[in-house]
Design a protein around this motif. Structure first.
Motif, mmCIF file in Angstrom:
data_model
loop_
_atom_site.group_PDB
_atom_site.id
_atom_site.type_symbol
_atom_site.label_atom_id
_atom_site.label_comp_id
_atom_site.label_asym_id
_atom_site.label_seq_id
_atom_site.Cartn_x
_atom_site.Cartn_y
_atom_site.Cartn_z
ATOM 1 N N LYS A 2 0.817 -1.195 -0.129
ATOM 2 C CA LYS A 2 0.073 0.088 0.166
ATOM 3 C C LYS A 2 0.842 1.291 0.121
ATOM 4 O O LYS A 2 1.989 1.416 0.972
ATOM 5 N N VAL A 3 0.613 2.123 -0.922
ATOM 6 C CA VAL A 3 1.162 3.584 -0.898
ATOM 7 C C VAL A 3 0.282 4.616 -0.924
ATOM 8 O O VAL A 3 -0.897 4.490 -1.466
ATOM 9 N N SER A 4 0.713 5.773 -0.674
ATOM 10 C CA SER A 4 -0.036 7.044 -0.829
ATOM 11 C C SER A 4 0.677 8.037 -1.836
ATOM 12 O O SER A 4 1.867 8.335 -1.570
ATOM 13 N N VAL A 5 -0.160 8.331 -2.733
ATOM 14 C CA VAL A 5 0.535 9.214 -3.662
ATOM 15 C C VAL A 5 -0.371 10.532 -3.690
ATOM 16 O O VAL A 5 -1.550 10.400 -4.241
ATOM 17 N N ASP A 6 0.130 11.840 -3.199
ATOM 18 C CA ASP A 6 -0.788 12.856 -2.932
ATOM 19 C C ASP A 6 -2.102 12.526 -2.688
ATOM 20 O O ASP A 6 -3.067 13.065 -3.168
ATOM 21 N N SER A 7 -2.104 11.853 -1.514
ATOM 22 C CA SER A 7 -3.470 11.564 -0.669
ATOM 23 C C SER A 7 -4.172 10.265 -1.348
ATOM 24 O O SER A 7 -5.261 9.845 -0.650
ATOM 25 N N ARG A 8 -3.840 9.709 -2.635
ATOM 26 C CA ARG A 8 -4.576 8.796 -3.297
ATOM 27 C C ARG A 8 -3.912 7.365 -2.546
ATOM 28 O O ARG A 8 -2.666 7.200 -2.603
ATOM 29 N N GLU A 9 -4.684 6.481 -2.383
ATOM 30 C CA GLU A 9 -4.345 5.138 -1.968
ATOM 31 C C GLU A 9 -4.179 4.203 -3.111
ATOM 32 O O GLU A 9 -5.182 4.127 -3.633
ATOM 33 N N SER A 11 -2.591 0.300 -4.445
ATOM 34 C CA SER A 11 -2.074 -1.242 -4.018
ATOM 35 C C SER A 11 -1.204 -1.351 -5.334
ATOM 36 O O SER A 11 -1.541 -1.390 -6.207
ATOM 37 N N ALA A 90 -1.023 10.087 -9.406
ATOM 38 C CA ALA A 90 -1.211 8.974 -8.780
ATOM 39 C C ALA A 90 -1.768 7.989 -10.054
ATOM 40 O O ALA A 90 -1.791 6.927 -9.982
ATOM 41 N N TRP A 94 -0.758 4.362 -10.811
ATOM 42 C CA TRP A 94 -1.534 3.333 -11.155
ATOM 43 C C TRP A 94 -1.453 2.447 -12.544
ATOM 44 O O TRP A 94 -1.351 1.385 -12.497
#
Length: 276
Positions: A2-9, A11, A90, A94
């Motif tokens: 799990k990562v966060s990119v500019d508040s987007r979660e 997988s 993000a 993805w």
């Protein structure tokens, strides 16, 4: 993972999986697209995006993907006809996690009444190669300047090049403009240039593919990776570099392009900012 990119979660999966025969991993592909996002996103914004995905690696058959895949995150926008629009880092991360190595766009923005650029795709037929493409690109630059247009060159990331310029007009007008210039070049340099799509007419010549301006066509986006033995990038060039010619597609890998951006900025920034 799990990562966060500019508040987007997000997988992410199989990060250690090689996506190129040289051992370049999915993690490295994701890292490149995340780090190049600041200069690439202006060229992707508001444009429908098609992808070529290589889930088994760049040395195995990939597949072209036009419509948004199932289980698309809700925050990824789509065009009215169901194509992805990439507006933020993000989304690039993805897409990279889906092994979408190659990102291709239209010459127009979603909902626009016409294109905002014209592109000439220079495709050399062996034994012609990049040297012949460079010569045609330089001549195209001078020809476009006659019409008051500034030209922007880049590598295709493979054997050819593209030259783009801002354009305001209808879809029919951009097709006619590109076709007429290609025909003009083919008539003036019959031994070097062709404007005909038939493959049997291309050996030893540079095909100026004017059809890339068709509404149904997409062209590899600047800064996109390309599939191959090693990761190469469709890299923006200076005209001095085009004139000197001391480069091949392999010259511009992800690390080299990131370094160039840190030194030179986005060489195509003015094209991305052109009025529509």
């Amino acid at each position: 993972m799990k990562v966060s990119v500019d508040s987007r979660e997000l997988s992410l999966s199989n990060l250690d999986k090689p996506l190129y025969p040289d051992g370049t991993t999915k993690a490295e592909v994701i890292d490149y697209y995340h780090r190049i996002a600041s200069v690439m996103l202006p060229h992707l914004a508001d444009r429908a995006l098609t992808r070529i995905r290589f889930p088994d690696g760049a040395d195995r058959p990939g597949f072209f993907e036009k419509n948004a895949p199932p289980k698309k995150p809700a925050w990824v926008p789509v065009s009215p006809d169901g194509l992805i629009i990439c507006q933020e880092p993000a989304t690039l991360v993805w897409l990279a996690n889906l092994a979408a190595l190659e990102l291709h766009t239209h010459q127009w923005k979603v909902g626009a009444p016409g294109p905002d650029r014209v592109v000439f795709d220079l495709d050399p037929g062996p034994p012609a190669g990049l040297d012949e493409c460079r010569a045609v690109a330089l001549a195209l630059r001078d020809r476009l300047a006659v019409d008051g247009r500034e030209a922007y060159p880049k590598t295709s990331g493979r054997k050819g090049m593209q030259v783009s310029s801002a354009f305001t007009g209808s879809f029919d007008e951009v097709m006619s403009y590109a076709r007429d210039i290609a025909a003009e070049f083919a008539a003036a340099a019959t031994d070097m240039v062709t404007d005909q799509m038939a493959k049997e007419l291309r050996p030893g010549k540079v095909f100026i593919d004017w059809s890339q301006n068709n509404q149904a066509k997409t062209t590899v986006c600047v800064y996109s990776l390309r599939a191959g033995p090693t990761p190469t990038v469709s890299a923006p060039l200076t005209w001095d570099e085009v004139a000197h010619g001391d480069f091949t597609a392999a010259t511009f890998g992800p690390a080299e392009v990131l370094d160039r951006v840190s030194r030179l900025g986005d060489l195509h920034a003015a094209l991305a900012a052109a009025p529509t």
